[in-house]
Design an enzyme around this catalytic site. Structure first.
Site, PDB file in Angstrom:
ATOM      1  N   TYR A  96      -2.327  -1.237  10.324  1.00 58.46           N
ATOM      2  CA  TYR A  96      -2.238  -1.336   8.858  1.00 58.46           C
ATOM      3  C   TYR A  96      -0.902  -0.786   8.366  1.00 58.46           C
ATOM      4  CZ  TYR A  96      -3.945  -1.102   4.013  1.00 58.46           C
ATOM      5  OH  TYR A  96      -4.125  -1.281   2.658  1.00 58.46           O
TER       6      TYR A  96
ATOM      7  N   SER B 163       0.870  -1.187   0.000  1.00 63.77           N
ATOM      8  CA  SER B 163       0.000   0.000   0.000  1.00 63.77           C
ATOM      9  C   SER B 163       0.899   1.227   0.000  1.00 63.77           C
ATOM     10  CB  SER B 163      -0.864  -0.009   1.266  1.00 63.77           C
ATOM     11  OG  SER B 163      -1.494   1.244   1.463  1.00 63.77           O
TER      12      SER B 163
HETATM   13  P1  NAD Z   1     -11.349  -6.379  -0.410  1.00 66.84           P
HETATM   14  O1  NAD Z   1     -11.940  -6.290   0.948  1.00 66.84           O
HETATM   15  O2  NAD Z   1     -12.196  -6.096  -1.603  1.00 66.84           O
HETATM   16  O3  NAD Z   1     -10.640  -7.789  -0.613  1.00 66.84           O
HETATM   17  C1  NAD Z   1      -9.916  -8.393   0.414  1.00 66.84           C
HETATM   18  C2  NAD Z   1      -9.873  -9.876   0.169  1.00 66.84           C
HETATM   19  O4  NAD Z   1      -9.161 -10.494   1.244  1.00 66.84           O
HETATM   20  C3  NAD Z   1     -11.254 -10.528   0.115  1.00 66.84           C
HETATM   21  O5  NAD Z   1     -11.269 -11.540  -0.858  1.00 66.84           O
HETATM   22  C4  NAD Z   1     -11.399 -11.135   1.518  1.00 66.84           C
HETATM   23  O6  NAD Z   1     -12.294 -12.227   1.567  1.00 66.84           O
HETATM   24  C5  NAD Z   1      -9.959 -11.570   1.747  1.00 66.84           C
HETATM   25  N1  NAD Z   1      -9.659 -11.822   3.143  1.00 66.84           N
HETATM   26  C6  NAD Z   1      -9.814 -11.001   4.202  1.00 66.84           C
HETATM   27  N2  NAD Z   1      -9.472 -11.633   5.339  1.00 66.84           N
HETATM   28  C7  NAD Z   1      -9.085 -12.884   4.982  1.00 66.84           C
HETATM   29  C8  NAD Z   1      -8.627 -14.027   5.714  1.00 66.84           C
HETATM   30  N3  NAD Z   1      -8.489 -14.020   7.057  1.00 66.84           N
HETATM   31  N4  NAD Z   1      -8.344 -15.147   5.023  1.00 66.84           N
HETATM   32  C9  NAD Z   1      -8.489 -15.191   3.672  1.00 66.84           C
HETATM   33  N5  NAD Z   1      -8.912 -14.138   2.939  1.00 66.84           N
HETATM   34  C10 NAD Z   1      -9.210 -13.002   3.593  1.00 66.84           C
HETATM   35  O7  NAD Z   1     -10.094  -5.371  -0.368  1.00 66.84           O
HETATM   36  P2  NAD Z   1      -9.168  -4.739  -1.525  1.00 66.84           P
HETATM   37  O8  NAD Z   1      -9.375  -3.275  -1.455  1.00 66.84           O
HETATM   38  O9  NAD Z   1      -9.302  -5.434  -2.814  1.00 66.84           O
HETATM   39  O10 NAD Z   1      -7.721  -5.017  -0.880  1.00 66.84           O
HETATM   40  C11 NAD Z   1      -6.840  -6.002  -1.362  1.00 66.84           C
HETATM   41  C12 NAD Z   1      -5.435  -5.667  -0.888  1.00 66.84           C
HETATM   42  O11 NAD Z   1      -5.050  -4.402  -1.413  1.00 66.84           O
HETATM   43  C13 NAD Z   1      -5.311  -5.546   0.629  1.00 66.84           C
HETATM   44  O12 NAD Z   1      -4.091  -6.109   1.072  1.00 66.84           O
HETATM   45  C14 NAD Z   1      -5.335  -4.047   0.856  1.00 66.84           C
HETATM   46  O13 NAD Z   1      -4.669  -3.687   2.049  1.00 66.84           O
HETATM   47  C15 NAD Z   1      -4.598  -3.579  -0.365  1.00 66.84           C
HETATM   48  N6  NAD Z   1      -4.842  -2.175  -0.719  1.00 66.84           N
HETATM   49  C16 NAD Z   1      -6.123  -1.738  -0.998  1.00 66.84           C
HETATM   50  C17 NAD Z   1      -6.315  -0.395  -1.318  1.00 66.84           C
HETATM   51  C18 NAD Z   1      -7.688   0.155  -1.649  1.00 66.84           C
HETATM   52  O14 NAD Z   1      -7.839   1.378  -1.710  1.00 66.84           O
HETATM   53  N7  NAD Z   1      -8.692  -0.657  -1.919  1.00 66.84           N
HETATM   54  C19 NAD Z   1      -5.232   0.477  -1.328  1.00 66.84           C
HETATM   55  C20 NAD Z   1      -3.951  -0.004  -1.044  1.00 66.84           C
HETATM   56  C21 NAD Z   1      -3.770  -1.338  -0.731  1.00 66.84           C
END
Ligand code: NAD
Length: 264
Positions: free
Chosen positions: A159, A146
């Site tokens: 985080y 991130s």
């Molecule tokens: P999201 O909530 O849409 O997806 C997260 C996924 O992780 C889901 O499939 C969920 O079921 C899975 N998950 C959560 N806990 C779990 C567990 N204990 N075991 C197995 N699976 C689990 O979120 P996203 O926004 O797509 O985020 C994905 C990654 O990108 C994350 O690591 C997040 O920190 C990172 N990220 C997101 C953003 C953003 O703005 N959306 C920005 C920077 C980084």
């Protein structure tokens, strides 16, 4: 589309929604055989499996329900992926959760869960997948960190700590594999348009008594100079580049995709 991942296998954690889903779909369209993982309603998981399976010419994509907060489950997920796909050539550590509170009010269980899922699970998955990559003399490890892996924001102690740890771990693994045809890189997105992230706009608008557009630009995207969401497909394309041909010299990098956040 160009089959740049033909013959490759990929395990993508947290791929039932958001960024992981986008990466899994793009990898499947580029010719990889992928295994999905993540939580969700049964019908949502079935939909993702069918959609990504179709892109691979299969009835449904292989799927692991592993809970990544548990080290044994992470290791079992990698074993299951090898059984289903034959190997794990590409590992994308993407699953993640968020919780926001001042450090002196941060609940212990939330802190522990974020460190376990957002950071430690990446290490356990790499530990389990790397010997196979070494044996086949090829591998790609992509950790979805991130912008918060590189800079901090208040009230996100777990985080920010976990994502900084992911970036540090990425560099360490990169050095350990540097002489092999294996790479380990991190992607550092700013705010990406996912259903969960978008859902924050309405409450912010209400809390500050402003329009949703103002809430988006002035509050949610306060630190993102582009003042627009990063799209899931943009992150997926960066992950495709890192897994595909021509990126073998990129190792140990923390690649920003944040609309200029880190430049400010
Ligand atoms: P999201 O909530 O849409 O997806 C997260 C996924 O992780 C889901 O499939 C969920 O079921 C899975 N998950 C959560 N806990 C779990 C567990 N204990 N075991 C197995 N699976 C689990 O979120 P996203 O926004 O797509 O985020 C994905 C990654 O990108 C994350 O690591 C997040 O920190 C990172 N990220 C997101 C953003 C953003 O703005 N959306 C920005 C920077 C980084």
């Amino acid at each position: 589309m160009e089959q740049t991942l033909a013959g490759r296998t990929a395990l993508i954690t947290g791929s039932t929604s958001g960024i992981g889903h986008g990466i899994a779909l793009l990898y499947a369209q580029a010719g990889a055989k992928v295994m999905l993982n993540g939580f969700g309603k049964p019908e949502e998981i079935a939909k993702a499996r069918a959609e990504i399976g179709a892109a691979m010419g299969m009835a449904e994509a292989p799927y692991s329900a592993a809970d990544l907060s548990k080290p044994d489950s992470v290791r079992q997920m990698v074993k299951d992926a090898v059984a289903a796909l034959g190997s794990v050539d590409i590992l994308v550590n993407n699953a993640g959760i968020q919780f926001v509170a001042p450090i002196d009010e941060f609940p212990d269980d939330k802190f522990d869960a974020i460190i376990a899922i957002n950071f430690a699970s990446n290490v356990h998955a790499i530990t389990a997948a790397l010997p196979g990559m070494k044996a086949r003399n090829w591998g790609r490890i992509i950790n979805i960190a991130s912008a918060h892996g590189l800079v901090a924001s208040p009230e996100k102690v777990a985080y920010v700590s976990a994502k900084h740890a992911v970036v540090g771990m990425t560099k360490t693994v990169a050095l350990e594999v540097a002489k092999l045809p294996i790479t380990c890189n991190a992607i550092c997105p700013g705010f990406v348009r996912t259903p969960l992230a978008e859902a924050q706009v309405g409450p912010l608008a209400k809390a500050h008594n402003v329009s949703e557009q103002v809430a988006l630009e002035d509050f949610l995207l306060e630190k993102q100079p582009s003042k627009r969401w990063i799209e899931v497909d943009e992150v997926a394309r960066m992950a495709l580049y890192l897994a595909g041909p021509g990126s073998g010299g990129v190792n140990g990098a923390a690649l920003s995709i944040d609309g200029g956040w880190l430049a400010a």
